[in-house]
Motif scaffolding. Structure first.
Motif, PDB file in Angstrom:
ATOM      1  N   VAL A   1     -29.079  23.991 -19.578  1.00  0.00           N
ATOM      2  CA  VAL A   1     -29.548  22.528 -19.486  1.00  0.00           C
ATOM      3  C   VAL A   1     -28.211  21.482 -19.226  1.00  0.00           C
ATOM      4  CG1 VAL A   1     -31.390  22.680 -20.949  1.00  0.00           C
ATOM      5  CG2 VAL A   1     -29.332  22.186 -22.238  1.00  0.00           C
ATOM      6  N   GLY A   2     -27.256  21.607 -19.995  1.00  0.00           N
ATOM      7  CA  GLY A   2     -25.838  21.013 -19.097  1.00  0.00           C
ATOM      8  C   GLY A   2     -25.810  20.422 -18.508  1.00  0.00           C
ATOM      9  N   TYR A   3     -25.930  21.225 -17.103  1.00  0.00           N
ATOM     10  CA  TYR A   3     -26.345  20.988 -15.966  1.00  0.00           C
ATOM     11  C   TYR A   3     -27.400  19.973 -15.491  1.00  0.00           C
ATOM     12  CZ  TYR A   3     -22.743  24.937 -14.001  1.00  0.00           C
ATOM     13  OH  TYR A   3     -22.077  26.074 -14.151  1.00  0.00           O
ATOM     14  N   SER A   4     -28.449  20.452 -15.860  1.00  0.00           N
ATOM     15  CA  SER A   4     -29.480  19.879 -15.718  1.00  0.00           C
ATOM     16  C   SER A   4     -29.228  18.484 -16.317  1.00  0.00           C
ATOM     17  CB  SER A   4     -30.947  20.329 -16.395  1.00  0.00           C
ATOM     18  OG  SER A   4     -31.608  20.376 -15.423  1.00  0.00           O
ATOM     19  N   MET A   5     -28.773  17.843 -17.668  1.00  0.00           N
ATOM     20  CA  MET A   5     -28.431  16.869 -17.937  1.00  0.00           C
ATOM     21  C   MET A   5     -27.104  15.801 -17.335  1.00  0.00           C
ATOM     22  SD  MET A   5     -28.502  17.305 -22.866  1.00  0.00           S
ATOM     23  CE  MET A   5     -27.611  18.160 -22.346  1.00  0.00           C
ATOM     24  N   ALA A  59     -17.256  22.279 -13.449  1.00  0.00           N
ATOM     25  CA  ALA A  59     -16.134  22.779 -14.749  1.00  0.00           C
ATOM     26  C   ALA A  59     -17.077  22.881 -15.606  1.00  0.00           C
ATOM     27  CB  ALA A  59     -15.450  21.439 -15.189  1.00  0.00           C
ATOM     28  N   HIS A  60     -18.974  23.021 -16.418  1.00  0.00           N
ATOM     29  CA  HIS A  60     -19.351  23.692 -16.837  1.00  0.00           C
ATOM     30  C   HIS A  60     -19.065  24.861 -17.409  1.00  0.00           C
ATOM     31  CE1 HIS A  60     -22.662  22.562 -19.884  1.00  0.00           C
ATOM     32  NE2 HIS A  60     -23.195  23.418 -19.234  1.00  0.00           N
ATOM     33  N   GLY A  61     -19.177  25.936 -17.068  1.00  0.00           N
ATOM     34  CA  GLY A  61     -18.877  27.575 -16.538  1.00  0.00           C
ATOM     35  C   GLY A  61     -17.840  27.327 -17.835  1.00  0.00           C
ATOM     36  N   PHE A  64     -21.892  10.087 -23.919  1.00  0.00           N
ATOM     37  CA  PHE A  64     -22.542  10.489 -24.465  1.00  0.00           C
ATOM     38  C   PHE A  64     -23.374  12.235 -24.044  1.00  0.00           C
ATOM     39  CE2 PHE A  64     -26.790  11.393 -26.575  1.00  0.00           C
ATOM     40  CZ  PHE A  64     -26.502  12.057 -28.199  1.00  0.00           C
ATOM     41  N   THR A  65     -23.609  11.756 -22.523  1.00  0.00           N
ATOM     42  CA  THR A  65     -24.146  13.213 -21.905  1.00  0.00           C
ATOM     43  C   THR A  65     -23.397  14.318 -21.404  1.00  0.00           C
ATOM     44  OG1 THR A  65     -25.720  11.495 -21.106  1.00  0.00           O
ATOM     45  CG2 THR A  65     -25.573  13.742 -19.903  1.00  0.00           C
ATOM     46  N   PHE A  66     -22.138  13.891 -21.772  1.00  0.00           N
ATOM     47  CA  PHE A  66     -21.033  14.888 -21.589  1.00  0.00           C
ATOM     48  C   PHE A  66     -20.654  15.780 -22.089  1.00  0.00           C
ATOM     49  CE2 PHE A  66     -20.567  13.570 -17.158  1.00  0.00           C
ATOM     50  CZ  PHE A  66     -19.916  14.153 -16.419  1.00  0.00           C
ATOM     51  N   PHE A  67     -20.764  14.752 -23.636  1.00  0.00           N
ATOM     52  CA  PHE A  67     -19.990  15.288 -25.029  1.00  0.00           C
ATOM     53  C   PHE A  67     -21.573  16.351 -24.898  1.00  0.00           C
ATOM     54  CE2 PHE A  67     -20.929  15.647 -29.040  1.00  0.00           C
ATOM     55  CZ  PHE A  67     -19.806  15.701 -30.055  1.00  0.00           C
ATOM     56  N   LEU A  68     -23.003  16.157 -24.754  1.00  0.00           N
ATOM     57  CA  LEU A  68     -23.638  17.003 -25.604  1.00  0.00           C
ATOM     58  C   LEU A  68     -23.343  18.122 -24.027  1.00  0.00           C
ATOM     59  CD1 LEU A  68     -27.318  15.111 -25.476  1.00  0.00           C
ATOM     60  CD2 LEU A  68     -25.981  16.251 -27.570  1.00  0.00           C
ATOM     61  N   GLY A  69     -23.356  17.931 -22.880  1.00  0.00           N
ATOM     62  CA  GLY A  69     -23.255  18.753 -21.961  1.00  0.00           C
ATOM     63  C   GLY A  69     -21.973  20.127 -23.164  1.00  0.00           C
ATOM     64  N   GLY A  70     -20.823  19.852 -23.136  1.00  0.00           N
ATOM     65  CA  GLY A  70     -19.723  20.146 -23.390  1.00  0.00           C
ATOM     66  C   GLY A  70     -20.076  21.296 -25.269  1.00  0.00           C
ATOM     67  N   ALA A  71     -20.712  20.568 -25.510  1.00  0.00           N
ATOM     68  CA  ALA A  71     -21.536  21.131 -27.001  1.00  0.00           C
ATOM     69  C   ALA A  71     -22.389  22.253 -27.180  1.00  0.00           C
ATOM     70  CB  ALA A  71     -22.134  20.131 -28.156  1.00  0.00           C
ATOM     71  N   THR A  72     -23.855  21.940 -25.822  1.00  0.00           N
ATOM     72  CA  THR A  72     -24.397  23.314 -25.663  1.00  0.00           C
ATOM     73  C   THR A  72     -23.694  24.039 -24.837  1.00  0.00           C
ATOM     74  OG1 THR A  72     -24.586  21.878 -24.055  1.00  0.00           O
ATOM     75  CG2 THR A  72     -25.873  22.038 -25.918  1.00  0.00           C
ATOM     76  N   LEU A 130     -22.315  30.243 -12.848  1.00  0.00           N
ATOM     77  CA  LEU A 130     -23.425  30.064 -11.427  1.00  0.00           C
ATOM     78  C   LEU A 130     -24.464  30.657 -11.706  1.00  0.00           C
ATOM     79  CD1 LEU A 130     -20.475  31.084  -8.899  1.00  0.00           C
ATOM     80  CD2 LEU A 130     -21.379  29.062  -8.601  1.00  0.00           C
ATOM     81  N   LYS A 131     -24.425  31.308 -12.849  1.00  0.00           N
ATOM     82  CA  LYS A 131     -26.082  32.085 -12.748  1.00  0.00           C
ATOM     83  C   LYS A 131     -27.006  30.704 -13.271  1.00  0.00           C
ATOM     84  CE  LYS A 131     -25.466  37.168 -13.892  1.00  0.00           C
ATOM     85  NZ  LYS A 131     -24.617  37.621 -15.275  1.00  0.00           N
ATOM     86  N   ALA A 132     -26.270  29.787 -14.479  1.00  0.00           N
ATOM     87  CA  ALA A 132     -26.809  28.497 -15.588  1.00  0.00           C
ATOM     88  C   ALA A 132     -27.238  27.863 -14.997  1.00  0.00           C
ATOM     89  CB  ALA A 132     -25.947  29.096 -16.502  1.00  0.00           C
ATOM     90  N   PHE A 133     -26.588  28.231 -13.430  1.00  0.00           N
ATOM     91  CA  PHE A 133     -26.499  26.785 -12.545  1.00  0.00           C
ATOM     92  C   PHE A 133     -27.622  27.384 -11.519  1.00  0.00           C
ATOM     93  CE2 PHE A 133     -25.162  24.756  -8.228  1.00  0.00           C
ATOM     94  CZ  PHE A 133     -25.472  23.685  -8.896  1.00  0.00           C
ATOM     95  N   SER A 134     -28.182  28.300 -11.307  1.00  0.00           N
ATOM     96  CA  SER A 134     -29.454  28.555 -10.292  1.00  0.00           C
ATOM     97  C   SER A 134     -29.882  28.515 -11.255  1.00  0.00           C
ATOM     98  CB  SER A 134     -28.950  30.068 -10.379  1.00  0.00           C
ATOM     99  OG  SER A 134     -28.097  31.113  -9.651  1.00  0.00           O
ATOM    100  N   ALA A 135     -30.070  29.397 -13.124  1.00  0.00           N
ATOM    101  CA  ALA A 135     -30.925  29.129 -13.774  1.00  0.00           C
ATOM    102  C   ALA A 135     -32.192  27.468 -13.898  1.00  0.00           C
ATOM    103  CB  ALA A 135     -30.975  29.146 -14.961  1.00  0.00           C
ATOM    104  N   ALA A 136     -31.619  26.610 -13.187  1.00  0.00           N
ATOM    105  CA  ALA A 136     -31.499  25.077 -13.880  1.00  0.00           C
ATOM    106  C   ALA A 136     -32.387  24.834 -12.177  1.00  0.00           C
ATOM    107  CB  ALA A 136     -30.637  24.344 -13.790  1.00  0.00           C
ATOM    108  N   VAL A 137     -31.209  24.914 -10.887  1.00  0.00           N
ATOM    109  CA  VAL A 137     -32.323  25.099  -9.929  1.00  0.00           C
ATOM    110  C   VAL A 137     -33.599  25.352  -9.721  1.00  0.00           C
ATOM    111  CG1 VAL A 137     -31.724  25.212  -7.564  1.00  0.00           C
ATOM    112  CG2 VAL A 137     -29.891  24.271  -9.223  1.00  0.00           C
ATOM    113  N   VAL A 138     -33.764  27.011 -10.594  1.00  0.00           N
ATOM    114  CA  VAL A 138     -35.215  27.566 -10.378  1.00  0.00           C
ATOM    115  C   VAL A 138     -36.010  26.839 -11.223  1.00  0.00           C
ATOM    116  CG1 VAL A 138     -36.010  29.796 -11.309  1.00  0.00           C
ATOM    117  CG2 VAL A 138     -34.534  30.083 -10.208  1.00  0.00           C
ATOM    118  N   GLY A 139     -35.363  26.621 -12.415  1.00  0.00           N
ATOM    119  CA  GLY A 139     -36.156  25.735 -13.301  1.00  0.00           C
ATOM    120  C   GLY A 139     -36.868  24.345 -12.349  1.00  0.00           C
TER     121      GLY A 139
END
Lengths: 295, 234
Positions: free
Chosen positions: A23-27, A38-40, A194-202, A227-236
């Motif tokens: 969801v961090g990638y997605s938001m 940089a999310h990973g 705010f969105t970046f903060f949420l991404g970092g926090a999650t 990268l796996k979570a990024f794939s998950a975001a793209v899969v969804g």
């Protein structure tokens, strides 16, 4: 049979944690049309901060809280220092993208600095706080249950935040039309921060949950899982929150099944095998919509 | 109320506004007419802070608002219904209007403005839960104007509200603009349909390639042969 159920439970618990990263990638993608590579590293940073504060004898829960705060602030700072100036100068999107890749390496290297952390793997406090319990023939570890429940609650809170609150409405407006969002009196830069903060926090919470399950951390732990979570975001369907949750679950369950029945070295490629298959069938991902509907 | 003094705006090397000055007084409908590319929308973008002025000043009720960020300008009481409507397509009519009231915090206040906007545009009330992207062009225009009214602006900026609408809808929109004005909102209107604009405006400015070529009260400009020839079809 109970091996299958055990594998499924494991996959669902891990999948929920992946969803939390996804969801961090997605938001961020939703608001800026940017993949934040940089999310990973933020995920690794979050785990390291927990480790650091626990080593100061602060106790696990306060350590996690502090880590959430620090990671949120770091994500926000990355945007303010390196990304916002590029947006202001209207630089090409690829410049922002490579900047996030660079940031991920800077964070990763910071985590392997000698005298503070070193590049060695470290033991991480177990989140198996209540031992394990058995239902029928299936053994469930409390760290799996905690991972599942915490991620579920957080994802529910995020969904409510985006869909039911004023700031969530402002986030959705900014996603659809930045110019019009400005005209509504929305401080768009604040929404982005705010969105970046949420991404970092999650990411930090996911880091604590998954590290508490595997009980080991290393500076590079975020690259593959990111990268796996990024794939998950793209899969969804990237940009769609519930899509990221489903994507995370699909990836988590698939890789646990693969590890159980095809061998543990099939585990890591599974996310990408699924990504390729789903994108061939549905190029926008499971729940993705085609482009942005033009008015 | 609004005073623009010697305003210059550049888009890279293009000099879009070349030192324009204009004034809007409280209670007026002022219209800015001119052909495509004359700088009409740029003027509104500069007022709302969407583009930066390179020199010159914009004052609103005595305060210098030049180059303030857009969200601060909205808070001060200026709101724009932009060209091309720019509604949020995936959000409902109600959510679009709620966003219009983003700078307002008083719930009773917001409910009252909702009522006022729904009374002006009964069509929007029928479509409350519908996604804005599924509305017709005329309905989207009503939504854009209604959304701009939701912040209770002292000054309402309207950019091409009649663009792409059928003639009977154009009449309806202009009627509504007049009633918004009568309810006490000052209006700065941009129009390609100069005939219609001059018919409801108190005063008018004519922009030509980034400069103000003519100005005066709307009725006498409508009679001016030079303007009749260039903008009113002879």
């Amino acid at each position: 049979m109970h091996a299958l159920i055990g594998t499924l439970i494991n996959g669902i618990a891990l999948g929920m944690a992946y969803a939390l990263i996804a969801v961090g990638y997605s938001m961020v993608f939703g608001i800026l049309r940017l993949i934040n590579f940089a999310h990973g590293a933020m995920y690794a940073f979050g785990a390291y901060m927990v480790y650091f504060f626990v080593s100061l004898k602060l106790g696990l829960l306060p350590a996690i809280m502090l880590s959430i705060l620090m990671s949120g602030i770091l994500a926000l700072l990355i945007d303010k220092v390196a990304l916002e100036p590029l947006r202001k100068k209207k630089s090409i999107p690829i410049a922002t993208l490579i900047t996030t890749v660079g940031m991920s390496f800077i964070i990763q290297n910071f985590l392997s600095i000698e005298y503070i952390f070193t590049s060695e793997k470290k033991g991480f406090p177990s989140l198996n706080l209540f031992g394990s319990f058995t239902v029928g023939n299936v053994t469930i570890q409390s760290s799996q249950l905690i991972m599942f429940v915490v991620a579920l609650i957080l994802l529910a809170i995020l969904t409510l935040l985006v869909n039911k609150t004023k700031i969530g409405l402002a986030m959705r407006a900014t996603e659809q039309n930045v110019k019009a969002a400005n005209l509504m009196g929305i401080n768009v830069n604040f929404i982005i921060s705010f969105t970046f903060f949420l991404g970092g926090a999650t990411a930090a919470i996911a880091g604590a949950l998954i590290s508490g399950y595997y009980q080991v951390i290393s500076p590079t732990m975020g690259s593959l899982i990111g990268l796996k979570a990024f794939s998950a975001a793209v899969v969804g369907g990237i940009g769609i929150l519930y899509g990221s949750v489903v994507g995370g679950l699909v990836v988590g369950v698939a890789e646990c099944l693969a590890a159980q029945y095809l061998g543990s070295n099939v585990r890591d490629p599974m996310a990408f095998v699924i990504l390729i298959i789903i994108l061939i069938i549905k190029p926008t991902g499971l729940f993705g919509k085609k482009g942005i509907s033009k008015v | 109320m609004l005073k623009i003094d010697n305003l210059n705006v550049f888009y890279g090397p293009i000099h879009a506004l070349k030192g324009i000055s204009l004034e809007v007084n409280e209670g007026e409908i002022v219209t800015l007419i001119g052909s495509n590319g004359a700088g009409k929308s740029t003027t509104l973008s500069a007022i709302t802070g969407l583009v930066k002025a390179s020199s010159g000043t914009i004052t609103f009720n005595g305060k210098n608002i030049t180059n303030l960020p857009p969200y601060k300008i909205v808070k001060m009481g200026i709101s724009l219904s932009p060209e091309g409507r720019e509604v949020f397509p995936a959000l409902t009519v109600e959510e679009n209007l709620t966003l219009g009231a983003y700078t307002r915090n008083n719930h009773n206040d917001i409910r009252e403005i909702f009522e006022r906007v729904y009374n002006l545009f009964p069509r929007l009330r029928e479509r409350i839960k519908q996604a804005a992207g599924t509305l017709s062009g005329g309905e989207q225009q009503m939504l854009a104007i209604g959304r701009a009214l939701m912040s209770k602006p002292k000054l309402l900026l309207l950019d091409e509200p009649s663009m792409g609408l059928a003639p009977n809808l154009v009449l309806l929109i202009f009627d509504l603009i007049e009633s918004i004005s009568k309810q006490g909102t000052t209006i700065l209107l941009i129009e390609q349909n100069a005939n219609m604009a001059l018919s409801i405006a108190d005063r008018a400015y004519v922009l030509e390639t980034g400069r103000i070529a003519f100005s005066g009260d709307a009725a006498s400009l409508a009679d001016d042969p030079r303007i009749r020839k260039a903008y009113l079809g002879g």
